[in-house]
Enzyme design. Structure first.
Site, PDB file in Angstrom:
ATOM      1  N   GLU A  76       1.426  42.512 -31.196  1.00  0.00           N
ATOM      2  CA  GLU A  76       2.044  41.256 -30.775  1.00  0.00           C
ATOM      3  C   GLU A  76       1.141  40.543 -29.772  1.00  0.00           C
ATOM      4  O   GLU A  76       0.893  41.052 -28.686  1.00  0.00           O
ATOM      5  CB  GLU A  76       3.421  41.533 -30.166  1.00  0.00           C
ATOM      6  CG  GLU A  76       4.223  40.295 -29.885  1.00  0.00           C
ATOM      7  CD  GLU A  76       5.626  40.608 -29.387  1.00  0.00           C
ATOM      8  OE1 GLU A  76       6.557  39.866 -29.737  1.00  0.00           O
ATOM      9  OE2 GLU A  76       5.782  41.596 -28.645  1.00  0.00           O
ATOM     10  N   GLU A  98      16.468  43.944 -27.258  1.00  0.00           N
ATOM     11  CA  GLU A  98      15.891  42.929 -28.142  1.00  0.00           C
ATOM     12  C   GLU A  98      14.416  42.875 -27.775  1.00  0.00           C
ATOM     13  O   GLU A  98      14.043  42.404 -26.700  1.00  0.00           O
ATOM     14  CB  GLU A  98      16.584  41.586 -27.943  1.00  0.00           C
ATOM     15  CG  GLU A  98      16.307  40.609 -29.080  1.00  0.00           C
ATOM     16  CD  GLU A  98      15.157  39.684 -28.778  1.00  0.00           C
ATOM     17  OE1 GLU A  98      14.058  39.936 -29.332  1.00  0.00           O
ATOM     18  OE2 GLU A  98      15.326  38.732 -28.008  1.00  0.00           O
ATOM     19  N   LYS A 145      19.105  40.707 -13.681  1.00  0.00           N
ATOM     20  CA  LYS A 145      17.773  40.598 -13.074  1.00  0.00           C
ATOM     21  C   LYS A 145      16.952  39.591 -13.869  1.00  0.00           C
ATOM     22  O   LYS A 145      16.781  39.713 -15.069  1.00  0.00           O
ATOM     23  CB  LYS A 145      17.037  41.940 -13.060  1.00  0.00           C
ATOM     24  CG  LYS A 145      15.748  41.880 -12.207  1.00  0.00           C
ATOM     25  CD  LYS A 145      14.801  43.010 -12.457  1.00  0.00           C
ATOM     26  CE  LYS A 145      13.814  42.709 -13.562  1.00  0.00           C
ATOM     27  NZ  LYS A 145      12.827  41.641 -13.216  1.00  0.00           N
ATOM     28  N   CYS A 171       9.311  36.055 -29.465  1.00  0.00           N
ATOM     29  CA  CYS A 171       9.332  37.403 -30.041  1.00  0.00           C
ATOM     30  C   CYS A 171       9.386  37.384 -31.555  1.00  0.00           C
ATOM     31  O   CYS A 171       8.888  38.303 -32.214  1.00  0.00           O
ATOM     32  CB  CYS A 171      10.505  38.199 -29.475  1.00  0.00           C
ATOM     33  SG  CYS A 171      12.102  37.380 -29.697  1.00  0.00           S
TER      34      CYS A 171
END
Length: 538
Positions: free
Chosen positions: A436, A305, A229, A339
């Site tokens: 973040e 992850e 996806k 990230c």
């Protein structure tokens, strides 16, 4: 091994700054350009550059055919430079995921892929890599158009790494082997490594092609079939390269690609009872949901992850100019949408003031604009949601009394462009130092000594990566071993090699991608024991 470095982008950007100043100093400029010119040396075209590529594939790829969604629904994918529609893409839901999983299951249970020799699988993967090289200009342009990242980055760094990753995994295909182990009696004991079956894979929008390679490469090398996806923001390049896999000879049903949204298509894939494994890259919050769906369905194994809040640590012996440039790239690379971005810049108190001034000056030189302009270092953020999120975090920083050195606002009135932003006097308990941001916002913190910075660097829910900048080998060795992070870069940052593992401690994920460790995600381990009659030896 081919390693891609942010430094290659940085060196090109320095020369770009001078050219940008010249272009802004001559001729009539728009109000948009004039407002940018007061902030930085950005070159922003009044009219966006026309991408040198056409959109060819917008349907779902199921069982080797591009098909409409069962509902007939589509959704728009937008150009983040202009907020305009690039194309309408088929929107998958649970029924489409069912069709894709059925195709993948049949291809695994009955098809030729897991039954052909590993050498034959490797040849198909290598043919695919050759086709990608042939179409790399189109793919780089499509990636930039759909994502907003600089074309120079996509073409010169990410596409070569994409090809290298598939060369690497093709090389592993015929080197996956088991073990023969001695036992305590007259038995032949062997350990087999078998493909896990149907792998469900969910990739993010910040590096669509690279994440495709990280997921698809090891899964195919091990002989699995896949339902992948795409992120709803960036579906186009995955569909394009999936078509190239067909041209390379990949059998129907081995790789199925569905585009759609997380709560529908993503949830259906993660909870599907006939999917044997899930791999997900994205936010920690969504990773928790994916993990729960996998566990509550058929307890399928999960690789995650996830997010990070990586420290970049500059010690007192560092060359400040070099450290500033490296820290700048560690944070601002890919519009800050990385990230493992070095989003907490820790600087020793003895060089702190000098570092802050030079970091501010570097951010003010950063060129922001149309990512198809070869002199541009920073394009737009991906979409409205991320754009507004970054601006919200900037407000949090100002409200918490961190010192705004530069930036802090949007650029222009169209597109998702944000000024490169630098905060100093940042404290550990501030929101911008804990959460973040995923945008072009650098937070600079002061530290006293080794023990102080180790404790504070580890004081986070995340543990994805870290950077250390020092001339001392003893410092590097001490701090490297003390940091709770999956990757530590010493005097470099964002060096990604196909052979080195990547993944995080704590809430930055489960498992590792890349390298030999990624193969473990897609293999089952089987012990086989057979009696031996009158063996000559044991």
């Amino acid at each position: 091994m081919a390693a891609r470095r942010v430094s290659s982008l940085i060196s090109r950007s320095l020369a770009a700054s001078a050219r940008s100043r010249l272009l802004l100093s001559h001729g009539k400029s728009s109000a948009w350009e004039r407002s940018i010119g007061r902030f930085s040396t950005a070159v922003l075209h009044e009219e966006p550059i026309t991408p040198p590529v056409e959109v060819k594939y917008t349907k779902l790829l199921i069982n080797g055919e591009f098909v409409d969604s069962a509902s007939g629904k589509t959704f728009p994918t937008l150009d983040p430079r202009t907020e305009e529609v690039i194309a309408h893409v088929a929107e998958a839901d649970a029924e489409d995921v069912n069709r894709a999983v059925f195709a993948a299951r049949k291809a695994f249970d009955e098809g030729p892929w897991p039954r052909m020799t590993a050498y034959e699988r490797a040849r198909i993967i290598l043919r695919f890599a050759d086709l990608v090289e042939k179409h790399s200009d189109e793919l780089a342009a499509l990636e930039t158009w759909d994502n907003g990242k600089p074309y120079e980055q996509a073409a010169k760094d990410e596409l070569p790494l994409f090809v290298r990753l598939f060369h690497y995994y093709a090389g592993w295909a015929d080197k996956i082997h088991g073990l023969t182990v001695p036992g305590d009696g007259p038995y032949h004991m062997q350990v087999l490594h078998e493909p896990i079956g149907v792998a469900g894979q969910i990739i993010p929008w910040n590096f669509p092609l690279i994440m495709f390679a990280w997921k698809v490469g090891p899964a195919l090398a091990c002989g699995n079939t896949i339902v992948l996806k795409t992120a709803e923001q960036t579906p186009l390049t995955a569909l394009y390269v999936a078509k190239l896999f067909q041209e390379a000879g990949l059998p129907p049903g081995v790789l199925n690609v569905v585009s759609g949204f997380g709560p529908t298509a993503g949830a259906a894939l993660a909870s599907h009872m006939d999917v044997d494994k899930i791999a997900f890259t994205g936010s920690t919050a969504t990773g928790k949901i994916v993990n729960g769906l996998a566990a509550n369905s058929n307890l399928k194994p999960v690789t995650l992850e996830l997010g990070g809040k990586s420290p970049f640590i500059v010690f007192e012996d560092a060359d400040v100019d070099e450290a500033v440039e490296l820290a700048h790239g560690a944070l601002f690379f890919n519009q800050g949408q990385c990230c493992c971005a070095g989003s907490r810049t820790f600087v020793h108190e003895k060089v702190y003031d000098e570092f802050v001034e030079k970091a501010k000056a570097r951010a003010l030189r950063r060129t922001v604009g149309d990512p198809f302009n070869k002199d541009v270092e920073q394009g737009p953020q991906i979409d409205t949601e991320q754009f507004e999120k970054v601006l919200r975090y900037i407000r949090y920083g100002i409200e918490s009394h961190a010192k705004l050195e530069c930036g802090g606002d949007r650029i222009g009135s169209k597109g998702y462009f944000i000024q490169p932003t630098v905060f100093s006097d940042v404290k550990d308990d501030m929101v911008i130092a804990q959460e973040e941001i995923f945008g072009p916002v650098q937070s600079i913190l002061k530290f006293r000594d080794h023990d102080d910075v180790i404790r504070r660097a580890n004081n986070t829910r995340y543990g994805l990566a870290a950077g250390i900048f020092t001339k001392s080998l003893d410092t590097a060795n001490t701090v490297t071993r003390a940091l709770r992070a999956g990757t530590v870069w010493v005097n470099c940052f964002d060096v990604f090699d196909a052979a080195i593992p990547f993944g995080g401690y704590k809430m930055s994920g489960i498992g590792r991608e890349k390298g030999v460790y990624s193969l473990h995600n897609y293999l089952e381990v089987k012990a086989v024991v057979t009696p031996l009659k009158n063996p000559a030896w044991l």
